[in-house]
Structure formats: structure tokens, C-alpha cells
Design a protein around this motif. Sequence first.
Motif, PDB file in Angstrom:
ATOM      1  N   VAL A  87       0.871  -1.171   0.000  1.00  0.00           N
ATOM      2  CA  VAL A  87       0.000   0.000   0.000  1.00  0.00           C
ATOM      3  C   VAL A  87       0.909   1.221   0.000  1.00  0.00           C
ATOM      4  O   VAL A  87       1.737   1.386   0.904  1.00  0.00           O
ATOM      5  CB  VAL A  87      -0.941   0.028   1.216  1.00  0.00           C
ATOM      6  CG1 VAL A  87      -1.728   1.342   1.248  1.00  0.00           C
ATOM      7  CG2 VAL A  87      -1.899  -1.160   1.177  1.00  0.00           C
ATOM      8  N   LEU A  88       0.777   2.053  -1.018  1.00  0.00           N
ATOM      9  CA  LEU A  88       1.581   3.255  -1.162  1.00  0.00           C
ATOM     10  C   LEU A  88       0.673   4.471  -1.026  1.00  0.00           C
ATOM     11  O   LEU A  88      -0.402   4.507  -1.622  1.00  0.00           O
ATOM     12  CB  LEU A  88       2.276   3.294  -2.525  1.00  0.00           C
ATOM     13  CG  LEU A  88       2.950   2.014  -3.010  1.00  0.00           C
ATOM     14  CD1 LEU A  88       3.565   2.243  -4.391  1.00  0.00           C
ATOM     15  CD2 LEU A  88       4.017   1.560  -2.034  1.00  0.00           C
ATOM     16  N   ARG A  97       4.450   7.457   2.336  1.00  0.00           N
ATOM     17  CA  ARG A  97       4.387   6.289   3.225  1.00  0.00           C
ATOM     18  C   ARG A  97       4.133   5.028   2.407  1.00  0.00           C
ATOM     19  O   ARG A  97       3.410   5.051   1.415  1.00  0.00           O
ATOM     20  CB  ARG A  97       3.286   6.476   4.265  1.00  0.00           C
ATOM     21  CG  ARG A  97       3.526   7.664   5.200  1.00  0.00           C
ATOM     22  CD  ARG A  97       2.409   7.793   6.213  1.00  0.00           C
ATOM     23  NE  ARG A  97       2.598   8.923   7.100  1.00  0.00           N
ATOM     24  CZ  ARG A  97       3.298   8.893   8.232  1.00  0.00           C
ATOM     25  NH1 ARG A  97       3.881   7.756   8.602  1.00  0.00           N
ATOM     26  NH2 ARG A  97       3.411   9.962   8.995  1.00  0.00           N
ATOM     27  N   GLN A  98       4.737   3.932   2.856  1.00  0.00           N
ATOM     28  CA  GLN A  98       4.552   2.645   2.198  1.00  0.00           C
ATOM     29  C   GLN A  98       4.452   1.548   3.261  1.00  0.00           C
ATOM     30  O   GLN A  98       5.046   1.652   4.328  1.00  0.00           O
ATOM     31  CB  GLN A  98       5.737   2.321   1.274  1.00  0.00           C
ATOM     32  CG  GLN A  98       6.011   3.342   0.195  1.00  0.00           C
ATOM     33  CD  GLN A  98       7.130   2.910  -0.727  1.00  0.00           C
ATOM     34  OE1 GLN A  98       7.294   1.724  -1.013  1.00  0.00           O
ATOM     35  NE2 GLN A  98       7.908   3.871  -1.209  1.00  0.00           N
ATOM     36  N   PRO A 119      -0.777   4.225   9.199  1.00  0.00           N
ATOM     37  CA  PRO A 119       0.017   5.323   8.629  1.00  0.00           C
ATOM     38  C   PRO A 119       1.041   4.893   7.599  1.00  0.00           C
ATOM     39  O   PRO A 119       1.296   5.606   6.636  1.00  0.00           O
ATOM     40  CB  PRO A 119       0.704   5.930   9.858  1.00  0.00           C
ATOM     41  CG  PRO A 119       0.710   4.847  10.885  1.00  0.00           C
ATOM     42  CD  PRO A 119      -0.545   4.065  10.641  1.00  0.00           C
ATOM     43  N   GLY A 120       1.671   3.722   7.775  1.00  0.00           N
ATOM     44  CA  GLY A 120       2.702   3.300   6.835  1.00  0.00           C
ATOM     45  C   GLY A 120       4.081   3.819   7.215  1.00  0.00           C
ATOM     46  O   GLY A 120       4.237   4.651   8.102  1.00  0.00           O
ATOM     47  N   GLU A 121       5.081   3.323   6.514  1.00  0.00           N
ATOM     48  CA  GLU A 121       6.477   3.631   6.823  1.00  0.00           C
ATOM     49  C   GLU A 121       7.000   4.711   5.885  1.00  0.00           C
ATOM     50  O   GLU A 121       6.772   4.691   4.686  1.00  0.00           O
ATOM     51  CB  GLU A 121       7.315   2.350   6.652  1.00  0.00           C
ATOM     52  CG  GLU A 121       8.793   2.530   6.929  1.00  0.00           C
ATOM     53  CD  GLU A 121       9.572   1.261   6.666  1.00  0.00           C
ATOM     54  OE1 GLU A 121      10.819   1.336   6.607  1.00  0.00           O
ATOM     55  OE2 GLU A 121       8.951   0.196   6.510  1.00  0.00           O
ATOM     56  N   ARG A 122       7.755   5.648   6.454  1.00  0.00           N
ATOM     57  CA  ARG A 122       8.383   6.700   5.653  1.00  0.00           C
ATOM     58  C   ARG A 122       9.789   6.281   5.240  1.00  0.00           C
ATOM     59  O   ARG A 122      10.361   5.365   5.798  1.00  0.00           O
ATOM     60  CB  ARG A 122       8.472   8.003   6.446  1.00  0.00           C
ATOM     61  CG  ARG A 122       7.141   8.609   6.822  1.00  0.00           C
ATOM     62  CD  ARG A 122       7.323   9.973   7.438  1.00  0.00           C
ATOM     63  NE  ARG A 122       6.053  10.599   7.774  1.00  0.00           N
ATOM     64  CZ  ARG A 122       5.865  11.905   7.816  1.00  0.00           C
ATOM     65  NH1 ARG A 122       6.857  12.728   7.526  1.00  0.00           N
ATOM     66  NH2 ARG A 122       4.687  12.404   8.137  1.00  0.00           N
ATOM     67  N   GLY A 123      10.321   6.996   4.253  1.00  0.00           N
ATOM     68  CA  GLY A 123      11.734   6.848   3.918  1.00  0.00           C
ATOM     69  C   GLY A 123      12.074   5.805   2.879  1.00  0.00           C
ATOM     70  O   GLY A 123      13.242   5.669   2.522  1.00  0.00           O
TER      71      GLY A 123
END
Length: 298
Positions: A87-88, A97-98, A119-123
Motif C-alpha cells: 500500500v503506497l 508512506r509505504q 500510517p505506513g512507513e516513511r523513507g
Amino acid sequence: MTTPARFFCADAARLRGDPLAGTAPYGAVWILIEYRAGWPANGFDGLPLEPEVKARVHAAARAARARVLLIRRHGRGRPEEPPRWAVLRYEGDGAHRQEWGTWHDDRDLARIVDVLDAPGERGRPPVVLVCAHGLHDTCCAVRGRPVARALSDSWPELVWECTHVGGDRFAANVVVAPDGVYYGNLDATSAVAVVGEHLVDRVRADHLRGYTDLVPAQQAALAAVLRHAGPAGRHDYVVEETVRDGDRWRIRVTGRLAGLSAFEVEIHARRAQPHQLTCRGLSLSSAVYYEVASLHVG
């Protein structure tokens, strides 16, 4: 008796000179599902998945206005790792966020529904998607696969082939997500140049269809600014004001960084003559194009 020449929508669009700018569909969320078998013409909807799981993912995607794409690596190799899903999510400040996972059976895909609210992961680096959906449109395969091969040779971890992204006549189409940037009319050479510049945050007007967080007229205005002022970062300009009067727009585009100007761009919409716009769509359709009537600095 002479056999009619085979129709290719991308060839016809190039002969007509169909404009690229302002043709990116809206999108801020992408659901990617790695599927290594043959892709149905209608993509995810045609997969032989457990009906309850597919219905849940489909409903959640519609609620989030997410585009669901099937993906696969270029080539015919069968990696040992389980297929992946992702999920992007695009965010206007650039801090995208991914969330990625793997699936072994259909029920594992239900995790996508939960992640859509997380929320998902940044970076993480962006994902480069190349439409190569041959059963949907011939040009997507004929033009998309050589582009996927060239990009995969340069960035094997970032590049995926994907199902239909829209605008078949602009094949080869490349989407950088979750940046939300559409490029079209690419070949192997131009794709490597365009993606290479994008990955160092230089977006050029050449081959740019648009940013998916903007409406078509705004996309055309921003492309005009990039064409006039030169390449810029994905978030170096912002659409500050949009005033519409029928089929005309006055759009103010402002540079966010020191040294970048503000621009007043007037855009006119026009409806083209009906044409066959896809390889498989035999009916004629009339596309709307966005022309730059004027551009002023200040």
C-alpha cells in the motif's frame, strides 16, 4: 484484396500529436499485488481469488479511492520468495508512506484492508511502475515491455511491470509512486533518462503527463511552467490559486524555493474530434485536451 493495416492506438496518437500534459488520472493511494501468472484483461477484478477476500479488498480500495494494480518483475524468472503486496500513499509534504507484505494464500491479502487505515512507513525509495498489460491493450505490451526491460536493468529493485494505469495511447506509460507522477510516450532510451532524473528529484516537462494530486488543467499549467523554467523537484512548485470560467482556467503556480518565480497560466480546454483511442476499443471517443493560452511571470 488488401488486408487492412493493424491498428495501434499509440501510433495513431503520435501521428495526431495528442497532447500529454493534463492526462494523469487522480490518485493518492496505490494497492500493488504481485501476481506472477497471466493477468486477466480486467486486472485484479478478474483474478480467481476467494470471493470474500476480493470483495473486502475491492470495497476498501473504493472507500480509499485507491488504484489496485497487479505487478510482477520483468522477465520470466520465478523467484523463490513469496509474492508481495504493498500500500503506497502520497502525502503533499513529500514524506510518502509505504507498507509492504507477502502473501501465501488469498486470505493473506485481507491484510491490505487493515493497512489502508494505518500510517505506513516513511523513507522508502519510490516504486517505478511500467504498464505492460497486453490483454488490456496491445500497445501497453508492445511498447511497455522494452521500457520495463531497460529500466529493470538500471534499477532492478525499484521497477515492476503493472496492469492498466490509463491512457493506453500514450504507451509506454510509467508511473512513479507514491510520488504520483505519470510519464508517457516513452521508449527504452527516453525512459532511462526520465526516470534517472526523477530519482534525483528533477522532473522535466518532456514526457510528463501530470501529477496525480492535481486536476487536469492544473497539471497542464504546471507542465507549462516546467517547460518554460526548466526541470524542478516534485514539490518545488505549488498551485496557489485556480479560477475557472467555463472551459478556461486561470492558474497561479508559485515556486517554493528561493530563486523560483511565480507564474500566471491561462489554460483552455478543447474537445478533439472523435477517434479510436485504444487498440481494443472499437467505438470512437472524444478526448478533452488542455492548451496553454498564455503564461506570464510574476
